[in-house]
Write a protein that holds these residues in place. Sequence first.
Motif, PDB file in Angstrom:
ATOM      1  N   VAL A  88       0.770  -1.138   0.064  1.00 12.82           N
ATOM      2  CA  VAL A  88       0.015  -0.095  -0.236  1.00 12.82           C
ATOM      3  C   VAL A  88       0.733   1.204   0.102  1.00 12.82           C
ATOM      4  O   VAL A  88       1.757   1.308   0.609  1.00 12.82           O
ATOM      5  CB  VAL A  88      -0.970  -0.132   1.133  1.00 12.82           C
ATOM      6  N   TRP A 102      -2.905   0.597  -4.097  1.00 15.93           N
ATOM      7  CA  TRP A 102      -2.356  -0.487  -3.416  1.00 15.93           C
ATOM      8  C   TRP A 102      -2.676  -1.888  -4.317  1.00 15.93           C
ATOM      9  O   TRP A 102      -3.476  -2.010  -5.273  1.00 15.93           O
ATOM     10  CB  TRP A 102      -3.321  -0.914  -2.010  1.00 15.93           C
ATOM     11  N   THR A 120      -8.593   1.688   1.695  1.00 21.52           N
ATOM     12  CA  THR A 120      -8.537   0.283   0.741  1.00 21.52           C
ATOM     13  C   THR A 120      -9.657  -0.693   0.781  1.00 21.52           C
ATOM     14  O   THR A 120     -10.220  -1.008   1.763  1.00 21.52           O
ATOM     15  CB  THR A 120      -6.948  -0.328   1.195  1.00 21.52           C
ATOM     16  N   LEU A 168      -0.813   3.385   7.468  1.00 21.83           N
ATOM     17  CA  LEU A 168      -0.659   2.337   6.486  1.00 21.83           C
ATOM     18  C   LEU A 168      -0.414   1.233   7.335  1.00 21.83           C
ATOM     19  O   LEU A 168       0.590   1.333   8.233  1.00 21.83           O
ATOM     20  CB  LEU A 168       0.445   2.580   5.571  1.00 21.83           C
TER      21      LEU A 168
END
Length: 214
Positions: A88, A102, A120, A168
């Motif tokens: 990602v 991603w 995501t 992340l």
Amino acid sequence: MLIDRTMPLGAALTVTHASDRGPRAFNADAFAVGRRTFVVADGVGDSAAAAEAAWAAARAAALVADPVAAVLAARDAVQVHAGDAVIVVAAARVEGGFDVAWAGDARAYGSDGSELVQLTSDHTVAEYFRARGIVAEARMEHVVTNTVRHATPANIGRAFTRASRLALVSDGVYGPLGHNGISAIMSGHASAERLVRAALYARGTDNATALVVS
């Protein structure tokens, strides 16, 4: 070994990152920070080859300003390695906000200090079935349908957020913590170290890696 550093990026952004091997034989997670690009990669499997692929992918991606192009740069970098990874990438816009891209099931979350949003959508068999209204078996959560090695401009995920905080994380963080656990940490004194330590405390069984930008 847990790694955590605070890095000021210009007047507006600060990033912390942390990673721990957990109970695995290898730490196949990796992270990298570019000028305004942030990366977490998770090697596929528990092996030296997976770790090498993750680090190659992360370092290559961090050199590219556009997150989709960064994933493609990561793809090119892993071709000389035996392993593979998921990834990602987030890039900070000068005017504010983050572009995200991603491949696989590493995740990005945006937070305004109160509400946490998952940016995501996992590239997994389980998510594929859920999107079509089919109940997925638990084992399908860990079967990825896309990786760095197989990334193309058509199958790379993309998102944008104006959130002031970005996390992340590898599945070794979001798996044991869940949405609520990550939300609680991101709404307070958010740091990558807090996310990773909390995942380990929750008895996570995987490598745990996080990168937080605020």
